[in-house]
Every structure is written in structure tokens, then in C-alpha cells.
Design a protein around this motif. Structure first.
Motif, short mmCIF file in Angstrom:
data_model
loop_
_atom_site.label_atom_id
_atom_site.label_comp_id
_atom_site.label_asym_id
_atom_site.label_seq_id
_atom_site.Cartn_x
_atom_site.Cartn_y
_atom_site.Cartn_z
N ARG A 1 37.59 -67.61 -78.00
CA ARG A 1 37.06 -66.47 -77.25
C ARG A 1 37.89 -65.21 -77.47
O ARG A 1 39.09 -65.29 -77.71
CB ARG A 1 37.06 -66.77 -75.76
N ALA A 2 37.24 -64.06 -77.32
CA ALA A 2 37.91 -62.76 -77.29
C ALA A 2 36.93 -61.78 -76.66
O ALA A 2 35.71 -62.01 -76.66
CB ALA A 2 38.31 -62.29 -78.67
N GLU A 3 37.45 -60.72 -76.13
CA GLU A 3 36.64 -59.68 -75.50
C GLU A 3 35.75 -60.27 -74.40
O GLU A 3 34.66 -59.79 -74.15
CB GLU A 3 35.79 -58.95 -76.53
N GLY A 4 36.20 -61.35 -73.78
CA GLY A 4 35.44 -61.98 -72.71
C GLY A 4 34.21 -62.74 -73.17
O GLY A 4 33.38 -63.13 -72.36
N ARG A 5 34.08 -62.96 -74.48
CA ARG A 5 32.91 -63.66 -75.02
C ARG A 5 33.31 -64.83 -75.89
O ARG A 5 34.36 -64.83 -76.50
CB ARG A 5 32.07 -62.70 -75.86
N LEU A 6 32.42 -65.81 -75.94
CA LEU A 6 32.60 -66.96 -76.81
C LEU A 6 32.26 -66.54 -78.24
O LEU A 6 31.20 -65.96 -78.50
CB LEU A 6 31.69 -68.10 -76.37
N TRP A 7 33.18 -66.81 -79.17
CA TRP A 7 32.91 -66.54 -80.58
C TRP A 7 32.36 -67.79 -81.25
O TRP A 7 31.30 -67.77 -81.86
CB TRP A 7 34.19 -66.06 -81.28
N ARG A 8 33.10 -68.91 -81.14
CA ARG A 8 32.64 -70.19 -81.69
C ARG A 8 33.17 -71.34 -80.85
O ARG A 8 34.15 -71.21 -80.14
CB ARG A 8 33.14 -70.38 -83.13
N ARG A 9 32.52 -72.47 -81.01
CA ARG A 9 32.96 -73.69 -80.33
C ARG A 9 33.10 -74.78 -81.39
O ARG A 9 32.21 -75.00 -82.20
CB ARG A 9 31.93 -74.11 -79.29
N TYR A 10 34.25 -75.43 -81.36
CA TYR A 10 34.55 -76.51 -82.30
C TYR A 10 34.73 -77.81 -81.52
O TYR A 10 35.08 -77.78 -80.33
CB TYR A 10 35.83 -76.22 -83.08
N LEU A 11 34.50 -78.91 -82.18
CA LEU A 11 34.76 -80.23 -81.61
C LEU A 11 35.93 -80.83 -82.38
O LEU A 11 35.90 -80.88 -83.61
CB LEU A 11 33.53 -81.13 -81.73
N VAL A 12 36.95 -81.28 -81.64
CA VAL A 12 38.16 -81.81 -82.26
C VAL A 12 38.48 -83.17 -81.63
O VAL A 12 38.45 -83.31 -80.40
CB VAL A 12 39.36 -80.86 -82.03
N THR A 13 38.79 -84.14 -82.47
CA THR A 13 39.21 -85.44 -81.93
C THR A 13 40.61 -85.28 -81.33
O THR A 13 41.38 -84.43 -81.77
CB THR A 13 39.22 -86.53 -83.02
N PRO A 14 40.93 -86.08 -80.31
CA PRO A 14 42.25 -85.96 -79.68
C PRO A 14 43.42 -86.11 -80.65
O PRO A 14 44.47 -85.50 -80.44
CB PRO A 14 42.25 -87.07 -78.64
N ASP A 15 43.23 -86.86 -81.73
CA ASP A 15 44.32 -87.00 -82.71
C ASP A 15 44.37 -85.83 -83.69
O ASP A 15 45.29 -85.73 -84.50
CB ASP A 15 44.22 -88.33 -83.47
N GLY A 16 43.38 -84.95 -83.64
CA GLY A 16 43.35 -83.76 -84.48
C GLY A 16 42.89 -84.01 -85.90
O GLY A 16 42.90 -83.10 -86.73
N ARG A 17 42.44 -85.18 -86.22
CA ARG A 17 42.06 -85.50 -87.60
C ARG A 17 40.68 -84.97 -87.99
O ARG A 17 40.43 -84.72 -89.16
CB ARG A 17 42.11 -87.00 -87.83
N ASN A 18 39.79 -84.85 -87.02
CA ASN A 18 38.43 -84.41 -87.32
C ASN A 18 38.09 -83.15 -86.53
O ASN A 18 38.29 -83.10 -85.32
CB ASN A 18 37.42 -85.51 -86.99
N VAL A 19 37.54 -82.17 -87.24
CA VAL A 19 37.12 -80.91 -86.62
C VAL A 19 35.71 -80.61 -87.08
O VAL A 19 35.42 -80.62 -88.28
CB VAL A 19 38.05 -79.74 -87.02
N LEU A 20 34.83 -80.34 -86.13
CA LEU A 20 33.43 -80.01 -86.43
C LEU A 20 33.09 -78.69 -85.77
O LEU A 20 33.54 -78.41 -84.64
CB LEU A 20 32.49 -81.09 -85.88
N LEU A 21 32.26 -77.89 -86.40
CA LEU A 21 31.74 -76.68 -85.79
C LEU A 21 30.53 -77.09 -84.97
O LEU A 21 29.61 -77.73 -85.48
CB LEU A 21 31.34 -75.66 -86.85
#
Length: 75
Positions: free
Chosen positions: A53-73
Motif C-alpha cells: 500500500r501507499a497513498e492510503g490505497r492498495l497497490w497489489r496483494r500477494y500470497l506468500v507461504t509462511p516459509d517464504g518459498r512461494n509467492v503468488l500475485l
């Protein structure tokens, strides 16, 4: 540590790093929010939503596994 790992993994993505720098140039401070109240399950994996987020708005949302190995938009 897992919360910081999730944010770091998102921060390290090329498009997020570039966007982060552009926000700093504008004088805005980007924020990263880990939504532990809304975990997402896909298949056998659990993901934490990380909002950028910035300027009070959501820019993007990602999904991350707790171990940090997988990241998805999340679209």
C-alpha cells in the motif's frame, strides 16, 4: 521471523522494488501489511496475504507461504 520473511520476499520482487522506489521519490512511504486474519488455502498450501500500500490505497496483494518459498500475485 516468518512475518518479516513474508514481507521481505515481496519487497525483493523486481516490480515491487521499482514501485517502492518511485513512491519514495514522490515522498510517500510504502507499507506492507501481512493479513494473518485472512489466510488462503490453495491445494495443500497455506498462504498469508501481503498487501502493498501507499497513498492510503492498495497497490497489489500477494500470497506468500509462511516459509517464504512461494509467492503468488493475487488478482
Amino acid at each position: 521471523m516468518p512475518l518479516r520473511r513474508a514481507v521481505t520476499r515481496v519487497e525483493m520482487l523486481a516490480e515491487v522494488h521499482q514501485w517502492h522506489r518511485s513512491m519514495l521519490e514522490k515522498g510517500e512511504k510504502p507499507r506492507y501489511v501481512v493479513r494473518l486474519d485472512a489466510p488462503v488455502r490453495q491445494g495443500a498450501r497455506c498462504y498469508w496475504p501481503v498487501e502493498v500500500r501507499a497513498e492510503g490505497r492498495l497497490w497489489r496483494r500477494y500470497l506468500v507461504t509462511p516459509d517464504g518459498r512461494n509467492v503468488l500475485l493475487k488478482e
